[in-house]
Enzyme design. Structure first.
Site, PDB file in Angstrom:
ATOM      1  CB  SER A  13      -0.856   0.061   1.226  1.00 37.33           C
ATOM      2  OG  SER A  13      -0.198  -0.121   2.378  1.00 37.33           O
ATOM      3  CB  CYS A  75       0.217  -4.817   2.276  1.00 43.14           C
ATOM      4  SG  CYS A  75      -1.147  -3.503   3.140  1.00 43.14           S
TER       5      CYS A  75
END
Length: 256
Positions: A13, A75
């Site tokens: 992200s 992530c």
């Protein structure tokens, strides 16, 4: 191009997944890597699950179009929310996610006290709750949502008064010296390891899941006969939804 020569795609992200990329490069230096960070939409940890899934699937489709022989979701939030959908979509390549290193932290001693630092979304996710429940009889596992912490890394602030003031406020209830381990449950947080250790002192062992993720990918690539045959060091290509962050990506990859 032969499939074995395609890059390993690493998605995050933002820039935090470079902590996983560093471990991948250390373990498999001959491989090529293509890293995509979606900093323009960071943090994912404060978004609704359906938006996280949409962004993750859109960004990994973009990476697929460039060519990839494996996908690493570096992530924790995207792994918790979208890994099942990704594995359903990409059935012919390894798809490896990351999870907080709770198991190795719990295994270090009998009934340890373990603090797990993560984004608010990771702490609330069913995948994380299931992970905690697996070890509830073997350790005292304390989840700690850390809103705003990853943004320091996105801004390139890894230490200094502002970072320390935030961590002092966040971690002050846990500075009594009885913690056995601290798990960094967001891939941004390893870049703040020194600052976290400074606040908590020398007592707790600080762990993250990067090494385990890298080992799992190597196992899967070997199993599927996708390891490169090259002997020379591979390339790392960065792409960022905020192009100005490319310089920070290079800095973090080489950051000790």
């Amino acid at each position: 191009m032969e499939k074995r020569d395609l890059p390993v795609a690493v998605f995050d992200s933002g820039v935090g997944g470079i902590s996983v990329l560093r471990e991948l490069v250390r373990l498999m230096p001959q491989e090529n890597y293509y890293y995509f960070g979606d900093s323009i939409h960071a943090p994912y940890g404060t978004k609704k699950p359906e938006e996280i899934r949409r962004l993750t699937l859109e960004n990994t489709a973009h990476m697929e179009a460039k060519g990839m022989k494996a996908l690493v979701v570096a992530c924790n939030t995207a792994t918790s929310t979208a890994i099942a959908a990704l594995r359903e979509k990409y059935t012919d390549i390894p798809v490896v996610g990351i999870e907080p290193a709770v198991k190795p932290a719990v295994m270090e001693k009998e009934h340890p006290k373990v603090l797990v630092m993560a984004t608010p979304m990771t702490v609330q996710a069913a995948k994380f709750r299931n992970l905690m429940e697996r070890f509830e009889n073997r350790a005292a596992v304390i989840p700690l949502g850390c809103p705003g912490l990853m943004e320091f890394v996105e801004a390139g602030k890894l230490e200094g008064p502002e970072v320390e003031a935030y961590l002092q406020k966040l971690l002050s209830p846990y500075c009594s010296g009885d913690l056995d381990a601290v798990v960094l449950g967001c891939t941004h947080y390893p870049f703040l390891r020194r600052a976290i250790a400074k606040v908590l002192g020398d007592g707790p062992h600080i762990l993250d899941g990067s090494e385990g993720t890298a080992r799992e990918l190597k196992r899967r690539l070997t199993e599927m006969d996708l390891m490169t045959g090259r002997r020379e060091k591979g390339q790392v290509i960065f792409e960022e939804s905020i192009p100005e962050k490319i310089e920070l990506c290079h800095f973090l990859l080489n950051c000790k």
